[in-house]
Design a protein around this motif. Structure first.
Motif, short mmCIF file in Angstrom:
data_model
loop_
_atom_site.label_atom_id
_atom_site.label_comp_id
_atom_site.label_asym_id
_atom_site.label_seq_id
_atom_site.Cartn_x
_atom_site.Cartn_y
_atom_site.Cartn_z
N THR A 20 26.06 60.45 33.12
CA THR A 20 26.63 61.54 32.34
C THR A 20 25.62 62.07 31.33
OG1 THR A 20 27.65 59.85 30.92
CG2 THR A 20 29.05 60.88 32.58
N GLU A 21 25.83 63.30 30.93
CA GLU A 21 24.89 63.98 30.04
C GLU A 21 24.69 63.20 28.75
OE1 GLU A 21 24.35 68.29 27.74
OE2 GLU A 21 26.16 67.87 28.90
N GLY A 22 23.46 62.95 28.39
CA GLY A 22 23.15 62.26 27.16
C GLY A 22 23.42 60.77 27.20
N GLY A 23 23.86 60.26 28.37
CA GLY A 23 24.16 58.84 28.49
C GLY A 23 25.31 58.39 27.62
N VAL A 24 26.27 59.31 27.35
CA VAL A 24 27.33 58.98 26.39
C VAL A 24 28.61 58.46 27.03
CG1 VAL A 24 26.44 60.62 24.68
CG2 VAL A 24 28.18 61.37 26.34
N GLY A 25 28.79 58.69 28.32
CA GLY A 25 30.03 58.30 28.98
C GLY A 25 30.82 59.52 29.42
N CYS A 26 31.94 59.26 30.10
CA CYS A 26 32.73 60.36 30.66
C CYS A 26 33.64 60.98 29.59
CB CYS A 26 33.57 59.87 31.83
SG CYS A 26 34.70 58.53 31.44
N ASP A 27 34.04 62.21 29.85
CA ASP A 27 34.91 62.92 28.91
C ASP A 27 36.34 62.38 28.93
OD1 ASP A 27 33.02 65.08 28.05
OD2 ASP A 27 33.08 65.53 30.20
N VAL A 28 36.82 62.07 30.13
CA VAL A 28 38.21 61.62 30.31
C VAL A 28 38.22 60.45 31.29
CG1 VAL A 28 40.56 62.28 30.97
CG2 VAL A 28 39.02 64.00 29.99
N ALA A 29 39.03 59.43 30.98
CA ALA A 29 39.23 58.31 31.89
C ALA A 29 40.72 58.12 32.11
CB ALA A 29 38.61 57.04 31.33
N LEU A 30 41.12 58.07 33.37
CA LEU A 30 42.54 57.93 33.71
C LEU A 30 42.76 56.60 34.41
CD1 LEU A 30 41.72 61.26 34.67
CD2 LEU A 30 44.12 61.27 33.99
N GLU A 31 43.60 55.75 33.82
CA GLU A 31 43.86 54.42 34.36
C GLU A 31 45.08 54.49 35.29
OE1 GLU A 31 44.63 51.38 35.69
OE2 GLU A 31 45.95 50.99 33.99
N CYS A 32 44.83 54.34 36.58
CA CYS A 32 45.88 54.54 37.59
C CYS A 32 46.22 53.24 38.33
CB CYS A 32 45.46 55.61 38.59
SG CYS A 32 45.26 57.25 37.86
N VAL A 33 46.02 52.11 37.67
CA VAL A 33 46.29 50.81 38.30
C VAL A 33 47.46 50.10 37.63
CG1 VAL A 33 45.32 48.56 38.89
CG2 VAL A 33 43.85 50.58 38.91
N GLY A 34 47.48 50.10 36.29
CA GLY A 34 48.43 49.28 35.57
C GLY A 34 47.86 47.89 35.35
N ASN A 35 46.61 47.83 34.90
CA ASN A 35 45.87 46.58 34.77
C ASN A 35 45.06 46.63 33.48
OD1 ASN A 35 43.09 45.15 35.22
ND2 ASN A 35 44.50 44.13 36.63
N GLU A 36 45.16 45.57 32.66
CA GLU A 36 44.49 45.60 31.36
C GLU A 36 42.98 45.65 31.47
OE1 GLU A 36 44.18 40.99 29.90
OE2 GLU A 36 46.04 42.05 29.47
N LYS A 37 42.42 45.04 32.52
CA LYS A 37 40.96 45.10 32.69
C LYS A 37 40.53 46.51 33.04
CE LYS A 37 40.24 40.25 33.92
NZ LYS A 37 39.73 39.30 34.95
N ALA A 38 41.34 47.19 33.84
CA ALA A 38 41.02 48.58 34.17
C ALA A 38 41.13 49.46 32.94
CB ALA A 38 41.95 49.08 35.27
N LEU A 39 42.11 49.19 32.08
CA LEU A 39 42.23 49.96 30.84
C LEU A 39 41.02 49.73 29.95
CD1 LEU A 39 43.73 51.74 28.83
CD2 LEU A 39 45.02 49.73 28.10
#
Length: 356
Positions: free
Chosen positions: A239-258
């Protein structure tokens, strides 16, 4: 009529039920055509009853045994007095939320999905999609655009979940988006993010078969397996500037994924929790504060979203049918549908039951 009814966990029965009654005022009867097996249906089958009431629902009066299926469409066979927006012979998609009687804070504001009295066709209503026909309230049926197929009518409901999730995340043109979970909801969420203008997409899953299916549907998606990939580091690197993504959507229902979403999203980014967690879960709240991020829930969808979602599918903007991997008959629903989707191999995504 034939119907698949939930009696208890691992106890689905194909039964012969009475024919549908004549629709009353404000009601519509339909001949069902296609119905999808949802993750919620799978949870009921494996561990239920969860949402299926064991005592009469406080508003709808429904209780088990319950005809399953809330992702479906069909053809209108009869209408009750006062119904004018559909006619006999119209093809329709079913919006399954049963609007509460009113008088509570949320339903009075049109936020029916947030009302404590909410009922759902196929979970807490007299009818469901896994039957030859269904009796519905008139507001539950929407006439299909000509360009929308009968199979796609059954995909409007899960697509509505994904559209609302992207709305909650405010996904916009030029965004980078991470989705955790390469199941049907995860992949349709990726397709929706792309339709909203996202230009860089990431997906994670522990199952390589599902990651490969995600690549088949979206060849440019960056597919990562947390068992061997440092997801947050890869997302930042891409991602631009190495900062991370703009939006993350958790579609599993798992705390590690969150937590992966929290790790991968940029400062002042947005995390949307779409999957249902089975219980309490931990997240690094120092990072939530330090990174100044938003964490938002996304539950169902507002009912007014239906025409918009149908148009998004019919136009080809969100090609939801790409997640359909199998079509079966009602008689095959348990072994070739429910059991197949619970197989850890993960070779199936969305299975439709053909009732035509």
């Amino acid at each position: 009529m034939k119907a698949l009814r939930f009696h208890a966990a691992k106890d689905l029965r194909l039964e012969e039920l009475d024919a549908l009654p004549v629709p009353g005022p404000g009601q519509v009867a339909i001949r069902n055509r296609f119905v999808g097996i949802c993750g919620t249906d799978l949870h009921e089958y494996a561990h239920g009853p969860i949402f299926i009431p064991t005592a009469p629902h406080p508003f709808t009066g429904a209780q088990g045994p319950q005809v399953l299926g809330h992702e479906f469409g069909g053809v209108v066979t009869a209408i009750g007095a006062g119904v004018t927006h559909v006619a006999v012979g119209d093809r329709v998609s079913v919006q399954p939320l049963i609007q509460p009687r009113g008088g509570d804070y949320f339903s009075d504001r049109g936020l029916f999905q947030l009302s404590e009295e909410l009922g759902l066709v196929g979970l807490s209503w007299q009818s469901g999609g896994m039957a030859e026909g269904a009796l519905l309230n008139a507001y539950n049926v929407f006439k299909l655009p000509d360009a929308l197929s009968d199979e796609e009518a059954a995909l409007v409901e899960p697509t509505a979940v994904c559209v609302y999730a992207c709305d909650r995340g405010k996904v916009a043109a030029g965004n980078s988006v991470l989705v955790t979970g390469a199941g049907p909801i995860g992949i349709v969420t990726l397709l929706t993010a792309r339709a909203f203008g996202a230009v860089k997409l990431f997906v994670t899953d522990l199952n390589d078969t599902r990651l490969e299916k995600a690549r088949e549907i979206l060849p440019d998606v960056i597919a990562l397996n947390p068992k061997r990939d440092d997801v947050a580091a890869r997302v930042r690197a891409e991602t631009e500037g190495g900062v991370g993504c703009d939006v993350a959507l958790e579609c599993v229902g798992n705390e590690k994924a969150l937590q992966t979403c929290v790790d991968a999203v940029r400062k002042q980014g947005t995390v949307v929790q779409v999957g249902l967690h089975p219980g309490l879960g931990a997240v690094n709240w120092f990072d939530v504060t330090f990174k100044d991020i938003d964490i938002r829930g996304s539950w169902c969808y507002p009912t007014y979203i239906w025409p918009r979602v149908m148009d998004l599918i019919a136009s080809g903007a969100i090609p939801s049918k790409k997640v359909v991997t199998r079509k079966i008959r009602l008689e095959q629903a348990v072994t070739e549908g429910f059991d197949a989707l619970l197989d850890p191999a993960g070779t199936q995504l969305k299975i439709l039951i053909d009732l035509t």
